[in-house]
Write a protein that holds these residues in place. Structure first.
Motif, PDB file in Angstrom:
ATOM      1  N   ARG A  28     -14.220 -25.922  91.613  1.00  0.00           N
ATOM      2  CA  ARG A  28     -13.628 -24.584  91.508  1.00  0.00           C
ATOM      3  C   ARG A  28     -14.664 -23.491  91.757  1.00  0.00           C
ATOM      4  NH1 ARG A  28     -11.644 -24.070  86.395  1.00  0.00           N
ATOM      5  NH2 ARG A  28     -11.123 -21.918  86.860  1.00  0.00           N
ATOM      6  N   LEU A  29     -15.914 -23.701  91.324  1.00  0.00           N
ATOM      7  CA  LEU A  29     -16.950 -22.695  91.611  1.00  0.00           C
ATOM      8  C   LEU A  29     -17.215 -22.621  93.110  1.00  0.00           C
ATOM      9  CD1 LEU A  29     -18.973 -20.549  90.861  1.00  0.00           C
ATOM     10  CD2 LEU A  29     -20.623 -22.370  90.336  1.00  0.00           C
ATOM     11  N   VAL A  30     -17.257 -23.757  93.793  1.00  0.00           N
ATOM     12  CA  VAL A  30     -17.428 -23.738  95.251  1.00  0.00           C
ATOM     13  C   VAL A  30     -16.273 -22.976  95.895  1.00  0.00           C
ATOM     14  CG1 VAL A  30     -17.466 -25.185  97.337  1.00  0.00           C
ATOM     15  CG2 VAL A  30     -18.861 -25.819  95.335  1.00  0.00           C
ATOM     16  N   GLU A  31     -15.057 -23.184  95.434  1.00  0.00           N
ATOM     17  CA  GLU A  31     -13.906 -22.442  95.957  1.00  0.00           C
ATOM     18  C   GLU A  31     -14.052 -20.948  95.697  1.00  0.00           C
ATOM     19  OE1 GLU A  31     -10.639 -24.398  94.014  1.00  0.00           O
ATOM     20  OE2 GLU A  31     -10.786 -26.169  95.317  1.00  0.00           O
ATOM     21  N   PHE A  32     -14.520 -20.566  94.506  1.00  0.00           N
ATOM     22  CA  PHE A  32     -14.749 -19.160  94.167  1.00  0.00           C
ATOM     23  C   PHE A  32     -15.770 -18.548  95.131  1.00  0.00           C
ATOM     24  CE2 PHE A  32     -17.323 -15.967  91.963  1.00  0.00           C
ATOM     25  CZ  PHE A  32     -16.372 -15.107  91.438  1.00  0.00           C
ATOM     26  N   LEU A  33     -16.880 -19.233  95.370  1.00  0.00           N
ATOM     27  CA  LEU A  33     -17.930 -18.710  96.252  1.00  0.00           C
ATOM     28  C   LEU A  33     -17.427 -18.563  97.681  1.00  0.00           C
ATOM     29  CD1 LEU A  33     -20.970 -20.745  94.885  1.00  0.00           C
ATOM     30  CD2 LEU A  33     -20.324 -18.382  94.361  1.00  0.00           C
ATOM     31  N   THR A  34     -16.602 -19.507  98.111  1.00  0.00           N
ATOM     32  CA  THR A  34     -16.026 -19.435  99.449  1.00  0.00           C
ATOM     33  C   THR A  34     -15.082 -18.245  99.559  1.00  0.00           C
ATOM     34  OG1 THR A  34     -16.216 -21.824  99.680  1.00  0.00           O
ATOM     35  CG2 THR A  34     -14.684 -20.716 101.163  1.00  0.00           C
ATOM     36  N   ARG A  35     -14.248 -18.067  98.556  1.00  0.00           N
ATOM     37  CA  ARG A  35     -13.257 -16.976  98.577  1.00  0.00           C
ATOM     38  C   ARG A  35     -13.912 -15.601  98.457  1.00  0.00           C
ATOM     39  NH1 ARG A  35      -8.390 -16.210  94.143  1.00  0.00           N
ATOM     40  NH2 ARG A  35      -7.674 -14.198  94.902  1.00  0.00           N
ATOM     41  N   VAL A  36     -14.835 -15.455  97.538  1.00  0.00           N
ATOM     42  CA  VAL A  36     -15.409 -14.138  97.241  1.00  0.00           C
ATOM     43  C   VAL A  36     -16.502 -13.752  98.226  1.00  0.00           C
ATOM     44  CG1 VAL A  36     -16.682 -12.788  95.514  1.00  0.00           C
ATOM     45  CG2 VAL A  36     -14.796 -14.285  94.802  1.00  0.00           C
ATOM     46  N   PHE A  37     -17.414 -14.674  98.527  1.00  0.00           N
ATOM     47  CA  PHE A  37     -18.597 -14.347  99.325  1.00  0.00           C
ATOM     48  C   PHE A  37     -18.564 -14.941 100.736  1.00  0.00           C
ATOM     49  CE2 PHE A  37     -20.148 -14.369  94.864  1.00  0.00           C
ATOM     50  CZ  PHE A  37     -20.451 -13.015  94.770  1.00  0.00           C
ATOM     51  N   ALA A  38     -17.448 -15.543 101.122  1.00  0.00           N
ATOM     52  CA  ALA A  38     -17.336 -16.197 102.434  1.00  0.00           C
ATOM     53  C   ALA A  38     -18.421 -17.262 102.602  1.00  0.00           C
ATOM     54  CB  ALA A  38     -17.362 -15.184 103.568  1.00  0.00           C
ATOM     55  N   ALA A  39     -18.756 -17.933 101.512  1.00  0.00           N
ATOM     56  CA  ALA A  39     -19.749 -19.006 101.571  1.00  0.00           C
ATOM     57  C   ALA A  39     -19.236 -20.126 102.454  1.00  0.00           C
ATOM     58  CB  ALA A  39     -20.037 -19.538 100.164  1.00  0.00           C
ATOM     59  N   THR A  40     -20.146 -20.826 103.072  1.00  0.00           N
ATOM     60  CA  THR A  40     -19.794 -22.007 103.857  1.00  0.00           C
ATOM     61  C   THR A  40     -20.322 -23.239 103.131  1.00  0.00           C
ATOM     62  OG1 THR A  40     -21.790 -21.795 105.206  1.00  0.00           O
ATOM     63  CG2 THR A  40     -19.774 -20.749 106.047  1.00  0.00           C
ATOM     64  N   GLY A  41     -19.708 -24.348 103.382  1.00  0.00           N
ATOM     65  CA  GLY A  41     -20.079 -25.589 102.720  1.00  0.00           C
ATOM     66  C   GLY A  41     -18.889 -26.112 101.945  1.00  0.00           C
ATOM     67  N   GLU A  42     -18.953 -27.372 101.598  1.00  0.00           N
ATOM     68  CA  GLU A  42     -17.827 -28.006 100.922  1.00  0.00           C
ATOM     69  C   GLU A  42     -18.276 -28.674  99.643  1.00  0.00           C
ATOM     70  OE1 GLU A  42     -15.903 -30.671 103.594  1.00  0.00           O
ATOM     71  OE2 GLU A  42     -15.504 -29.116 105.076  1.00  0.00           O
ATOM     72  N   PHE A  43     -17.334 -28.841  98.746  1.00  0.00           N
ATOM     73  CA  PHE A  43     -17.602 -29.555  97.510  1.00  0.00           C
ATOM     74  C   PHE A  43     -17.961 -31.004  97.824  1.00  0.00           C
ATOM     75  CE2 PHE A  43     -16.025 -32.384  94.166  1.00  0.00           C
ATOM     76  CZ  PHE A  43     -16.848 -31.973  93.130  1.00  0.00           C
ATOM     77  N   GLN A  44     -18.988 -31.497  97.161  1.00  0.00           N
ATOM     78  CA  GLN A  44     -19.410 -32.888  97.300  1.00  0.00           C
ATOM     79  C   GLN A  44     -19.222 -33.578  95.958  1.00  0.00           C
ATOM     80  OE1 GLN A  44     -20.459 -34.215 100.329  1.00  0.00           O
ATOM     81  NE2 GLN A  44     -19.806 -32.201 101.060  1.00  0.00           N
ATOM     82  N   GLU A  45     -18.475 -34.642  95.955  1.00  0.00           N
ATOM     83  CA  GLU A  45     -18.150 -35.351  94.712  1.00  0.00           C
ATOM     84  C   GLU A  45     -19.353 -36.078  94.120  1.00  0.00           C
ATOM     85  OE1 GLU A  45     -15.377 -36.201  91.843  1.00  0.00           O
ATOM     86  OE2 GLU A  45     -14.689 -35.415  93.759  1.00  0.00           O
TER      87      GLU A  45
END
Length: 130
Positions: A28-45
């Protein structure tokens, strides 16, 4: 970057210091960073997720063997006000609404739901952030 003997010790695309945030529900934090800051990268399990914010990498990990650890980060963006609105819409809490600083940044401050503080800034034209 190389040392005095010209040995390479920092991988391409990285800096000497890389923030790492440890939280419950890293996805969810990775999703937040992508949504808010246009971060690139994906969640890694199975390993830390690496997201790129502008020219910088941030590592995001799930708590487990490490306890959750929050961060306080200053991030430059192209539009402080728009980023602030996206952060609030994504569930962040306002610490400071956007305002013009005496040192030349338009800045705001928010706290995400994991307790990380984000100072978000855009320099005025020609401003020196120091």
């Amino acid at each position: 970057m190389t040392d005095a003997n010209n040995h390479r010790f920092i991988p391409d695309g990285w800096h000497a210091v890389t923030p790492r945030i440890v939280v419950q529900d890293a996805r969810r934090l990775v999703e937040f960073l992508t949504r808010v800051f246009a971060a690139t990268g994906e969640f890694q399990e199975d390993r830390p997720s690496v997201v790129r914010l502008g020219d910088s990498n941030v590592m995001v990990s799930d708590a487990g063997i490490r306890s959750p650890q929050t961060a306080f980060l200053y991030i430059y963006v192209d539009d402080t006000d728009a980023t602030y609105r996206r952060a609030i819409d994504a569930g962040a809490r306002t610490i400071e609404e956007p305002f013009d600083t005496p040192y030349g940044d338009r800045r705001c401050m928010v706290e995400d739901e994991w307790g990380n503080t984000w100072q978000v800034a855009t320099p005025f034209t020609g401003a020196d952030p120091t």
